[in-house]
Write an enzyme that holds these catalytic residues in place. Structure first.
Site, PDB file in Angstrom:
ATOM      1  N   LYS A 267       0.996  -1.220   0.040  1.00 34.06           N
ATOM      2  CA  LYS A 267       0.126   0.051  -0.229  1.00 34.06           C
ATOM      3  C   LYS A 267       0.911   1.059   0.074  1.00 34.06           C
ATOM      4  CE  LYS A 267      -3.786  -2.038   2.738  1.00 34.06           C
ATOM      5  NZ  LYS A 267      -4.944  -1.651   1.666  1.00 34.06           N
ATOM      6  N   ARG A 341     -10.271 -11.683   2.208  1.00 37.02           N
ATOM      7  CA  ARG A 341     -11.127 -12.840   1.605  1.00 37.02           C
ATOM      8  C   ARG A 341     -10.336 -14.169   1.577  1.00 37.02           C
ATOM      9  NH1 ARG A 341     -11.358  -9.413  -3.897  1.00 37.02           N
ATOM     10  NH2 ARG A 341     -11.130  -7.958  -2.477  1.00 37.02           N
TER      11      ARG A 341
HETATM   12  N1  BES Z   1      -8.051  -3.781   4.406  1.00 40.51           N
HETATM   13  C1  BES Z   1      -8.427  -3.593   3.131  1.00 40.51           C
HETATM   14  C2  BES Z   1      -9.571  -2.629   2.958  1.00 40.51           C
HETATM   15  C3  BES Z   1      -9.745  -1.356   3.609  1.00 40.51           C
HETATM   16  C4  BES Z   1      -9.447  -0.267   2.890  1.00 40.51           C
HETATM   17  C5  BES Z   1     -10.089  -1.315   5.020  1.00 40.51           C
HETATM   18  C6  BES Z   1      -9.640   1.202   3.608  1.00 40.51           C
HETATM   19  C7  BES Z   1     -10.371  -0.132   5.442  1.00 40.51           C
HETATM   20  C8  BES Z   1      -9.910   1.295   4.707  1.00 40.51           C
HETATM   21  C9  BES Z   1      -8.141  -4.792   2.151  1.00 40.51           C
HETATM   22  O1  BES Z   1      -7.348  -5.483   2.639  1.00 40.51           O
HETATM   23  C10 BES Z   1      -7.587  -4.078   1.042  1.00 40.51           C
HETATM   24  O2  BES Z   1      -6.640  -4.151   0.824  1.00 40.51           O
HETATM   25  N2  BES Z   1      -8.664  -4.260  -0.083  1.00 40.51           N
HETATM   26  C11 BES Z   1      -8.144  -3.825  -1.411  1.00 40.51           C
HETATM   27  C12 BES Z   1      -8.727  -4.916  -2.550  1.00 40.51           C
HETATM   28  C13 BES Z   1      -8.132  -4.830  -3.867  1.00 40.51           C
HETATM   29  C14 BES Z   1      -6.507  -5.085  -3.732  1.00 40.51           C
HETATM   30  C15 BES Z   1      -8.825  -5.861  -4.823  1.00 40.51           C
HETATM   31  C16 BES Z   1      -8.591  -2.452  -1.491  1.00 40.51           C
HETATM   32  O3  BES Z   1      -9.987  -2.355  -1.378  1.00 40.51           O
HETATM   33  O4  BES Z   1      -8.297  -1.602  -2.257  1.00 40.51           O
HETATM   34 MN    MN Z   2      -5.564  -5.497   2.066  1.00 42.65          MN
END
Ligand code: BES
Ligand code: MN
Ligand code: ZN
Length: 489
Positions: A267, A341
């Site tokens: 990230k 997931r």
């Molecule tokens: N934990 C994150 C989702 C999240 C984002 C929670 C912002 C709280 C605030 C999750 O694991 C994630 O990174 N999801 C990605 C999925 C994508 C790579 C398909 C996302 O939402 O960007």
């Molecule tokens: Mn994630």
């Protein structure tokens, strides 16, 4: 937690007094007494503030006389329309206005149980996570320590309190877990704290990497493998139907990523610290189980927590890796940041196989896409079961932990097709919250199921009436209410 006491109406000679006032109500009871004891100061101040009791209207009268430090008037709106939630919000607003006092007396009116909900609101609002504040001056700390609920039906109000206190305790368990930084709350530490919750009467079982490898949790372990902090899998059980004959349990499953860097699909730096609360789903399941046990809910309930840390390292899984899940289905991991997931895939399959539950509800801070879709007002609800969905919606309205149903459909499921494995772990940007839910659905094996995407609701960036800024524990009250309304006795 604030001390809570119940008394018949009697004017306190010190501290703060909160009057919860319906729209266009006139002074009676404690309000009238307080007014008399202060030579009409309260009535004059409320008139000057044009206080009419409109919902969310507040007015504070400082040092009105009679020994009181302040009188706080909180509007309820039309008394006939007030619900338990209204009393909670008003109680919470009063507590926030009284942090300078040690004792707050609340005169809520309404029914005895409604009065107890005012206490719940005050208790919830007065929560504070201050473990790591070592240098705060005493005068900067909130002083409020006790709430006294004054009500004609003292006994009825008091009788309603223990169950609400148990709920508050569960909420605080969740808020504490979610607030902890990730260097402290590793999967092992999280599991250890769950073990401690056996003091509430919960059976707690913990699986480590060895047990999980043996079972074949390839998806969860693939996420965990990048971190020096090993994964854990926690199974909590509450047996509340003792002697009432066998029935299937209800089950709750939580995503517990104690920190989500994204892994190799890392990230961006800005805001990454927020990913310490990527375990809020698991934290909520733990708090819910504590609440159910604490109020001796007449239900058999299972809580399952998948705990991992998602880190980039030389041992981390790579984009393109293929893992074999506990269900036997294979997944091409195209983005290591879609890790929640993967953790839930194994946890859900295990849950339905081992417990054959009446339903499973999973909670997860699963996608940024749900925040784009619903903001911070509703959690996303995805379900294969209309009745369960309707019940969750109703419980959300009553508790203020609101959910909004989102679609599931084959057309979305198709977006998960992989060229090399049974599925890939991402479905592309459009409908990102939906494809994530579709992925989970592949692991519920037809069990009645609901997925709550709480990415937008697990953490509040500003104070709310019953939730101070920070971890909200969204879902504890919602699911406690679901159980209470439909699955007890
Ligand atoms: N934990 C994150 C989702 C999240 C984002 C929670 C912002 C709280 C605030 C999750 O694991 C994630 O990174 N999801 C990605 C999925 C994508 C790579 C398909 C996302 O939402 O960007
Ligand atoms: Mn994630
Ligand atoms: Zn995550």
């Amino acid at each position: 937690m604030l001390d809570v006491a119940f008394a018949r109406p009697s004017l306190p000679g010190s501290g703060a007094l909160a009057l919860l006032i319906g729209e266009d109500e006139t002074a009676s009871g404690l309000w009238a007494k307080a007014d008399a004891a202060t030579d009409g100061a309260i009535g004059r101040a409320l008139a000057a503030a044009k206080f009419t009791g409109r919902k969310d209207q507040t007015a504070t009268v400082l040092a009105p006389g009679g020994g009181l430090s302040r009188v706080i008037a909180v509007g309820l709106g039309k008394r006939a329309d007030a619900r338990t939630r209204t009393y909670e919000e008003a109680g919470g607003t009063a507590a926030a206005a009284a942090t300078g006092d040690e004792v707050l007396t609340i005169a809520p009116g309404g029914s005895g149980p409604e009065a107890a909900h005012a206490a719940l609101g005050a208790v919830l609002r007065a929560y504070r996570f201050d473990r790591y504040r070592t240098k705060e001056k005493p005068e900067d700390k909130p002083k409020l320590a006790k709430v006294v609920i004054n009500h004609e039906e003292q006994a009825a109000a008091k009788a309603a309190w223990p169950a609400l206190e148990a709920i508050a305790e569960g909420v605080f368990v969740t808020r504490d877990l979610v607030s902890e930084p990730a260097n402290v709350l590793t999967p092992a530490e999280f599991a250890k704290r769950c073990e401690g919750f056996s003091k509430y009467g919960l059976d707690v079982e913990i699986l480590g990497p060895k047990e999980m490898r043996k079972l074949g949790f390839g998806a969860l372990l693939g996420v965990a493998q990048g971190s020096v902090n090993e994964g854990r899998f926690v199974v909590m059980q509450w047996h509340g139907r003792k002697g009432k004959g066998k029935s299937k349990p209800v089950a709750f499953v939580g995503k517990g990523v104690t920190f989500d860097t994204g892994g190799i699909s890392i990230k961006p730096a800005g805001g990454m610290e927020e990913m310490k609360w990527d375990m809020a789903g698991a934290g909520t399941v733990a708090g819910l189980m504590v609440a159910l046990a604490g109020r001796k809910a007449k239900v058999d309930a299972v809580g399952i927590l998948g705990l991992v840390e998602n880190m980039p390292s030389g041992t981390a899984q790579r984009p393109g890796d293929v893992v074999t899940t506990y269900s036997g289905q294979t997944v091409e991991v195209l983005n290591t940041d879609a890790e929640g997931r993967l953790v839930l895939a194994d946890a859900l399959w295990y849950c339905q196989e081992k417990f054959e539950p009446r339903f499973m509800v999973n909670l997860a801070t699963l996608t940024g896409a749900i925040v784009v879709a619903l903001g911070h007002e509703h959690a996303g609800l995805f379900s294969n079961d209309d009745e369960l969905s309707q019940r969750l919606f109703a419980a959300g309205t009553e508790t203020g932990e609101k959910v909004w149903r989102m679609p599931l459909a084959d057309a979305y499921d198709k977006l998960l097709r992989s060229d090399i494995a049974d599925m890939k772990n991402i479905g592309g940007r459009p409908g990102g919250a939906v494809t994530a839910a579709q992925f989970l659905q592949r692991f519920v094996n037809g069990t009645p199921w609901a997925h709550l995407d709480i990415a937008g609701t697990a953490w509040n960036s500003k104070d709310g009436p019953t939730i101070p800024k920070g971890a909200s524990a969204f879902g504890v009250r919602l699911l406690d209410r679901l159980v209470a309304d439909h699955f007890e006795a």
